[in-house]
Design an enzyme around this catalytic site. Structure first.
Site, PDB file in Angstrom:
ATOM      1  N   GLY A  77      10.543   5.997 -39.895  1.00  0.00           N
ATOM      2  CA  GLY A  77      11.478   5.058 -39.310  1.00  0.00           C
ATOM      3  C   GLY A  77      11.362   3.644 -39.853  1.00  0.00           C
ATOM      4  O   GLY A  77      11.189   3.419 -41.053  1.00  0.00           O
ATOM      5  N   ASP A  87      -4.848   5.270 -34.067  1.00  0.00           N
ATOM      6  CA  ASP A  87      -4.086   5.148 -32.829  1.00  0.00           C
ATOM      7  C   ASP A  87      -4.211   3.706 -32.362  1.00  0.00           C
ATOM      8  O   ASP A  87      -5.299   3.272 -31.979  1.00  0.00           O
ATOM      9  CB  ASP A  87      -4.642   6.118 -31.780  1.00  0.00           C
ATOM     10  CG  ASP A  87      -3.819   6.153 -30.508  1.00  0.00           C
ATOM     11  OD1 ASP A  87      -3.048   5.196 -30.264  1.00  0.00           O
ATOM     12  OD2 ASP A  87      -3.947   7.129 -29.743  1.00  0.00           O
ATOM     13  N   VAL A  88      -3.117   2.951 -32.392  1.00  0.00           N
ATOM     14  CA  VAL A  88      -3.199   1.528 -32.076  1.00  0.00           C
ATOM     15  C   VAL A  88      -3.562   1.264 -30.620  1.00  0.00           C
ATOM     16  O   VAL A  88      -3.915   0.130 -30.263  1.00  0.00           O
ATOM     17  CB  VAL A  88      -1.886   0.795 -32.424  1.00  0.00           C
ATOM     18  CG1 VAL A  88      -1.616   0.836 -33.911  1.00  0.00           C
ATOM     19  CG2 VAL A  88      -0.706   1.361 -31.635  1.00  0.00           C
ATOM     20  N   ASN A  98       4.193  -2.909 -35.920  1.00  0.00           N
ATOM     21  CA  ASN A  98       5.471  -2.257 -35.655  1.00  0.00           C
ATOM     22  C   ASN A  98       5.349  -1.052 -34.723  1.00  0.00           C
ATOM     23  O   ASN A  98       6.344  -0.618 -34.156  1.00  0.00           O
ATOM     24  CB  ASN A  98       6.085  -1.815 -36.995  1.00  0.00           C
ATOM     25  CG  ASN A  98       7.197  -0.817 -36.833  1.00  0.00           C
ATOM     26  OD1 ASN A  98       8.323  -1.169 -36.486  1.00  0.00           O
ATOM     27  ND2 ASN A  98       6.888   0.458 -37.080  1.00  0.00           N
ATOM     28  N   TYR A 116      10.076   0.161 -21.851  1.00  0.00           N
ATOM     29  CA  TYR A 116      10.191  -0.397 -23.198  1.00  0.00           C
ATOM     30  C   TYR A 116      10.460  -1.901 -23.142  1.00  0.00           C
ATOM     31  O   TYR A 116       9.822  -2.692 -23.849  1.00  0.00           O
ATOM     32  CB  TYR A 116      11.325   0.334 -23.907  1.00  0.00           C
ATOM     33  CG  TYR A 116      11.612  -0.110 -25.318  1.00  0.00           C
ATOM     34  CD1 TYR A 116      10.861   0.360 -26.385  1.00  0.00           C
ATOM     35  CD2 TYR A 116      12.671  -0.971 -25.582  1.00  0.00           C
ATOM     36  CE1 TYR A 116      11.142  -0.029 -27.685  1.00  0.00           C
ATOM     37  CE2 TYR A 116      12.967  -1.361 -26.870  1.00  0.00           C
ATOM     38  CZ  TYR A 116      12.202  -0.892 -27.921  1.00  0.00           C
ATOM     39  OH  TYR A 116      12.491  -1.283 -29.205  1.00  0.00           O
ATOM     40  N   THR A 132      17.665   4.461 -37.127  1.00  0.00           N
ATOM     41  CA  THR A 132      16.402   4.884 -37.737  1.00  0.00           C
ATOM     42  C   THR A 132      16.105   6.358 -37.509  1.00  0.00           C
ATOM     43  O   THR A 132      15.148   6.891 -38.066  1.00  0.00           O
ATOM     44  CB  THR A 132      15.224   4.079 -37.159  1.00  0.00           C
ATOM     45  OG1 THR A 132      15.116   4.356 -35.747  1.00  0.00           O
ATOM     46  CG2 THR A 132      15.407   2.581 -37.376  1.00  0.00           C
TER      47      THR A 132
END
Length: 336
Positions: A22, A69-70, A96, A162, A197
């Site tokens: 993406g 894994d952020v 991102n 979100y 995306t």
């Protein structure tokens, strides 16, 4: 010097989180095309391999990949330090990585909010704090880019987790820019609107999942509302390159942001009317949240009438984007 000509010079060391598919993949490709030495971070090793091959085929440049894994602060610190040691430092970092949950806030419940905050906000925070000391030492002057959203500027119905997480990213970006003012480090926060995306296949849907999938994938693929993903990635890289403080992408996002700033009450009421047109939350026990469903499965099993709606409303553009930008799961192996 990079501080005066605003260009991303060949050989600068760049890291992109959520870089396997993406928008992150396209951003990494734009940096590689400029001659940057790019490292992609993401959770899935196979996706990273495919993403690295995609960038090489497109630009001729090799990129490094690190599985990370952020949400895990220690893992991010290790990945950033490993990258800096391997390539000799960092000059550009773009945070991102994210997730999208679509549906009424009640349907996803607190788990959806926790996941959004952990991945979007905490992931961005972990990346920023790990990167800043290295960016301060960049001979070119470090650049930190944070990918926010129009959802950070006004709440969007059926995207409330979100929006909450992206609003926290907005505050983080503005605060870090204020705290690095006068230094060689710049912080750019970019707020895109809807982009084509192919993310509808990776998003998670709650409540009446098939209906939620239908409106989201259709709207995100409609040209007059959404933005071409390649153009968005170029604008993000250019904003970071030019050390812009804040950038809002897409005319619709600009208009929504401006309207909310001038008349927030009116915009909230209008958004409420939009929310009334969206699928209602199913009648369930408030203590038991139905598991979210990923778009991959809903794309396969949506009812025929929704498939027709999607086709007419522009979802086909989003489906093609998913194929191009590594959003689709690879098919089963074929026999020789």
């Amino acid at each position: 010097m990079l501080l005066t000509d605003h260009s991303l010079s060949e050989g600068l060391r760049a890291l992109v989180t959520g870089g396997s598919r993406g928008l992150g993949l396209l951003t990494g490709a734009r940096l590689a095309a400029r001659g940057c030495r790019v490292t992609l971070l993401a959770r899935d090793a196979d996706e990273l391999d495919r993403g690295a091959a995609w960038i090489h085929a497109r630009t001729g440049q090799d990129v490094r990949t690190v599985v990370c894994d952020v949400r895990d602060e220690a893992a991010v610190a290790s990945a950033v330090a490993e990258t800096a040691e391997e390539v000799g430092g960092l000059d550009v970092v773009i945070a991102n990585a994210g997730v999208i949950q679509v549906g009424p806030a009640e349907a996803g419940g607190t788990p959806a909010f926790r996941d959004a905050m952990a991945t979007i906000f905490e992931g961005t925070l972990h990346t920023s704090l790990a990167a800043l000391p290295l960016l301060r030492r960049s001979p070119a002057g470090g650049r930190l880019g944070l990918v926010g959203s129009v959802g950070a500027l006004l709440a969007v119905p059926h995207l409330v987790p979100y929006s909450c997480a992206k609003a926290a990213v907005r505050a983080l970006g503005e605060g870090l820019q204020e705290e690095t003012a006068g230094s060689a480090v710049s912080v750019t926060t970019v707020h895109p609107g809807l982009m084509r995306t192919g993310s509808h296949l990776q998003a998670e849907f709650g409540g009446h999942a098939e209906a939620e999938f239908a409106w989201f994938s259709a709207l995100a693929g409609t040209p007059l509302v959404s933005m071409d993903a390649e153009r968005a990635a170029e604008k993000i890289v250019r904003a970071v390159e030019r050390r812009r403080t804040r950038v809002v992408l897409t005319p619709a996002a600009h208009a929504a942001s401006l309207a909310h700033g001038v008349a927030p009450g009116l915009v909230t009421r209008v958004s409420g009317l939009v929310g009334r047109a969206l699928p209602t939350a199913p009648d369930t026990d408030p203590d038991t949240n139905t598991p979210m469903k990923q778009g991959h499965s809903l794309g396969d099993y949506a009812q025929p009438r929704w498939k027709e709606v999607l086709r007419r409303a522009g979802s086909s553009l989003n489906d093609r984007a998913a194929q191009r930008y590594n959003q689709q799961r690879p098919g089963p192996p074929t026999s020789a």
